[in-house]
Design a protein around this motif. Structure first.
Motif, short mmCIF file in Angstrom:
data_model
loop_
_atom_site.label_atom_id
_atom_site.label_comp_id
_atom_site.label_asym_id
_atom_site.label_seq_id
_atom_site.Cartn_x
_atom_site.Cartn_y
_atom_site.Cartn_z
N ASP A 132 27.37 49.73 117.11
CA ASP A 132 28.36 49.11 116.70
C ASP A 132 28.29 48.28 115.42
O ASP A 132 29.15 47.65 114.72
CB ASP A 132 28.86 47.78 117.50
CG ASP A 132 29.10 48.33 119.22
OD1 ASP A 132 29.76 49.41 118.86
OD2 ASP A 132 28.91 47.58 120.03
N PHE A 133 27.12 48.29 114.60
CA PHE A 133 26.73 47.67 113.32
C PHE A 133 27.34 48.29 112.15
O PHE A 133 27.10 47.95 111.05
CB PHE A 133 25.44 47.69 113.20
CG PHE A 133 24.72 46.73 114.21
CD1 PHE A 133 25.20 45.64 114.76
CD2 PHE A 133 23.50 47.13 114.90
CE1 PHE A 133 24.62 44.80 115.77
CE2 PHE A 133 22.70 46.35 115.87
CZ PHE A 133 23.20 45.22 116.36
N MET A 134 27.87 49.66 112.56
CA MET A 134 28.44 50.34 111.40
C MET A 134 29.78 49.95 110.88
O MET A 134 30.48 49.54 111.64
CB MET A 134 28.29 51.86 111.59
CG MET A 134 27.09 52.36 111.80
SD MET A 134 25.81 52.27 110.48
CE MET A 134 26.16 53.10 109.09
N TYR A 135 30.29 50.03 109.61
CA TYR A 135 31.72 49.77 109.48
C TYR A 135 32.84 50.54 109.84
O TYR A 135 33.97 49.93 109.70
CB TYR A 135 31.65 49.03 108.14
CG TYR A 135 30.85 47.87 107.84
CD1 TYR A 135 31.58 46.77 107.84
CD2 TYR A 135 29.54 47.48 107.60
CE1 TYR A 135 31.00 45.46 107.67
CE2 TYR A 135 28.72 46.75 107.41
CZ TYR A 135 29.44 45.57 107.66
OH TYR A 135 28.79 44.26 107.29
N ASN A 136 32.42 51.73 109.97
CA ASN A 136 33.49 52.50 110.40
C ASN A 136 33.03 52.90 111.91
O ASN A 136 32.01 52.67 112.51
CB ASN A 136 33.57 53.97 109.74
CG ASN A 136 33.76 53.65 108.36
OD1 ASN A 136 32.72 53.32 107.70
ND2 ASN A 136 34.83 54.05 108.03
N VAL A 137 34.01 53.54 112.84
CA VAL A 137 33.74 54.13 113.96
C VAL A 137 34.21 55.54 113.99
O VAL A 137 34.58 55.94 112.88
CB VAL A 137 34.64 53.31 115.18
CG1 VAL A 137 34.10 51.97 115.16
CG2 VAL A 137 36.13 53.63 114.82
N ILE A 192 24.17 48.43 98.93
CA ILE A 192 23.47 49.70 99.78
C ILE A 192 23.95 49.08 101.07
O ILE A 192 24.54 48.21 101.77
CB ILE A 192 21.97 48.85 99.80
CG1 ILE A 192 21.35 48.50 98.41
CG2 ILE A 192 21.20 49.62 100.64
CD1 ILE A 192 21.46 49.55 97.31
N HIS A 193 23.78 50.59 101.75
CA HIS A 193 24.23 50.68 103.13
C HIS A 193 23.17 51.47 103.81
O HIS A 193 22.92 52.56 103.44
CB HIS A 193 25.74 51.29 103.33
CG HIS A 193 26.75 50.76 102.66
ND1 HIS A 193 27.42 49.74 103.31
CD2 HIS A 193 27.27 51.03 101.42
CE1 HIS A 193 28.44 49.28 102.57
NE2 HIS A 193 28.20 49.99 101.56
N LEU A 194 22.66 50.85 104.95
CA LEU A 194 21.37 51.60 105.53
C LEU A 194 21.57 51.79 106.91
O LEU A 194 22.42 51.15 107.52
CB LEU A 194 20.16 50.67 105.50
CG LEU A 194 18.93 51.00 106.09
CD1 LEU A 194 18.11 51.97 105.21
CD2 LEU A 194 17.86 49.80 106.32
N ALA A 195 21.13 52.90 107.48
CA ALA A 195 21.41 53.48 108.59
C ALA A 195 20.07 54.30 109.37
O ALA A 195 19.73 55.19 108.44
CB ALA A 195 22.60 54.21 109.10
N MET A 230 26.12 42.17 109.61
CA MET A 230 26.84 41.44 110.65
C MET A 230 25.78 40.55 111.30
O MET A 230 24.67 40.71 111.75
CB MET A 230 27.50 42.46 111.92
CG MET A 230 28.22 43.38 111.33
SD MET A 230 29.01 44.65 112.82
CE MET A 230 29.70 45.66 111.49
N GLU A 231 26.44 39.40 111.96
CA GLU A 231 25.38 38.31 112.17
C GLU A 231 24.65 38.65 113.47
O GLU A 231 23.53 37.95 113.79
CB GLU A 231 26.39 36.91 112.76
CG GLU A 231 27.34 37.23 113.59
CD GLU A 231 28.13 35.92 114.10
OE1 GLU A 231 27.70 34.95 113.76
OE2 GLU A 231 29.11 36.16 114.79
N LEU A 257 35.26 42.92 116.79
CA LEU A 257 34.54 43.90 117.46
C LEU A 257 34.73 43.64 118.89
O LEU A 257 34.43 42.52 119.36
CB LEU A 257 33.03 43.93 117.12
CG LEU A 257 32.12 45.03 117.72
CD1 LEU A 257 32.56 46.22 117.49
CD2 LEU A 257 30.76 44.65 117.42
N ASN A 258 35.33 44.59 119.63
CA ASN A 258 35.57 44.41 121.00
C ASN A 258 36.61 43.15 121.16
O ASN A 258 36.46 42.36 122.04
CB ASN A 258 34.65 44.51 121.60
CG ASN A 258 33.61 45.52 121.67
OD1 ASN A 258 34.17 46.60 121.68
ND2 ASN A 258 32.23 45.54 121.69
#
Length: 271
Positions: A132-137, A192-195, A230-231, A257-258
């Motif tokens: 759920d940490f990505m900004y897209n689904v 930066i975006h990391l996954a 995200m926190e 989120l949810n």
């Protein structure tokens, strides 16, 4: 007077050479697909058609240096399927490891190539399914292979944007997007975006990717990195704090989120 000719490796095989250089296994079997994932481009037709291409050890072509420089040689070839490499002698390690099952998997990090577009999109889709940490689904992804290749061509012109891929034993394990700004006053800044895929977490890949991000950025005079977390993403928060990123602010209720609102932390690091 004799002239000594230095054998030069063909450029497209350098990522594969880097992989063998860090590998510790006595024996490695890689599928043709995994070999091409590591290289970032297709093997030549001769590699698919002739076993002699893999057994070659003399110029003019010097692709064999890819594995021989690291002490490996080819012991089995299944054309179009897989190649097995064996080391002439075990590489020395800090602890004497005799069981290949105990040896860490080898990975490399390289910049994305146009031929990686389809695999990268598939990698994104897999990661979006896992977290759920990505900004897209997953159902919000609209990037096509054609559009990504077009973007990569444009990014090469800008020289301050790329995607760094981590490939572990021929499989795509994670990525870092470096998105540099294009205006003169903030070309020194990059987002930066990391996954990292769930099954490859805990292997130091996130850390290695971020170290590669910093190295790549410094080479292109990028001196400020920015990212958002995200926190509730404790793993990412610990990683970026460890790397010396400084929290600059909190965006209240920035994420929904949810049906629950969450804060987002803004981080930066001066290189």
């Amino acid at each position: 007077m004799g002239i000594t000719m230095t054998k030069k490796m063909e450029k497209k095989y350098i990522p594969l050479a880097n992989y063998f250089e860090v590998a510790l296994q006595q024996e490695i079997t890689l599928s043709f697909s995994e070999l091409e994932n590591i290289m970032g481009q297709a093997l030549p037709n001769a590699a698919y058609l002739n076993k002699s291409w893999w057994k070659k050890t003399k110029p003019p072509l010097t692709h064999y240096l890819t594995w021989t420089n690291a002490g490996y040689y080819v012991i089995d070839i299944k054309l179009g399927t897989s190649v097995t490499f064996s080391r002439t002698q075990m590489k020395a390690t800090a602890n004497s490891i005799s069981n290949d099952d105990d040896i860490p998997s080898a990975y490399i990090i390289r910049a994305i190539e146009a031929s990686d577009a389809r695999s990268f999109i598939h990698l994104q889709e897999e990661i979006f399914e896992q977290t759920d940490f990505m900004y897209n689904v997953q159902d919000e992804l609209d990037l096509t292979v054609q559009q990504l290749r077009k973007n990569l061509t444009y990014w090469k012109q800008l020289k301050n944007r790329t995607i760094l891929l981590c490939i572990l034993n021929g499989s795509f394990a994670g990525y870092a997007v470096i998105h540099g700004h294009k205006h003169s006053k903030n070309k020194h800044v990059a987002s930066i975006h990391l996954a990292v895929k769930e099954e490859y977490q805990g292997k130091g890949i996130g850390l290695a990717l971020m170290e590669a991000v910093e190295k790549w950025s410094k080479q292109r005079e990028i001196s400020r990195l920015e990212l958002s977390v995200m926190e509730h993403n404790d793993i990412a928060l610990n990683l970026f704090n460890k790397l010396g990123f400084q929290q600059e602010g909190i965006r209240k209720n920035a994420i929904k989120l949810n049906n629950r609102y969450m804060n987002e932390y803004s981080f930066s690091k001066i290189l």
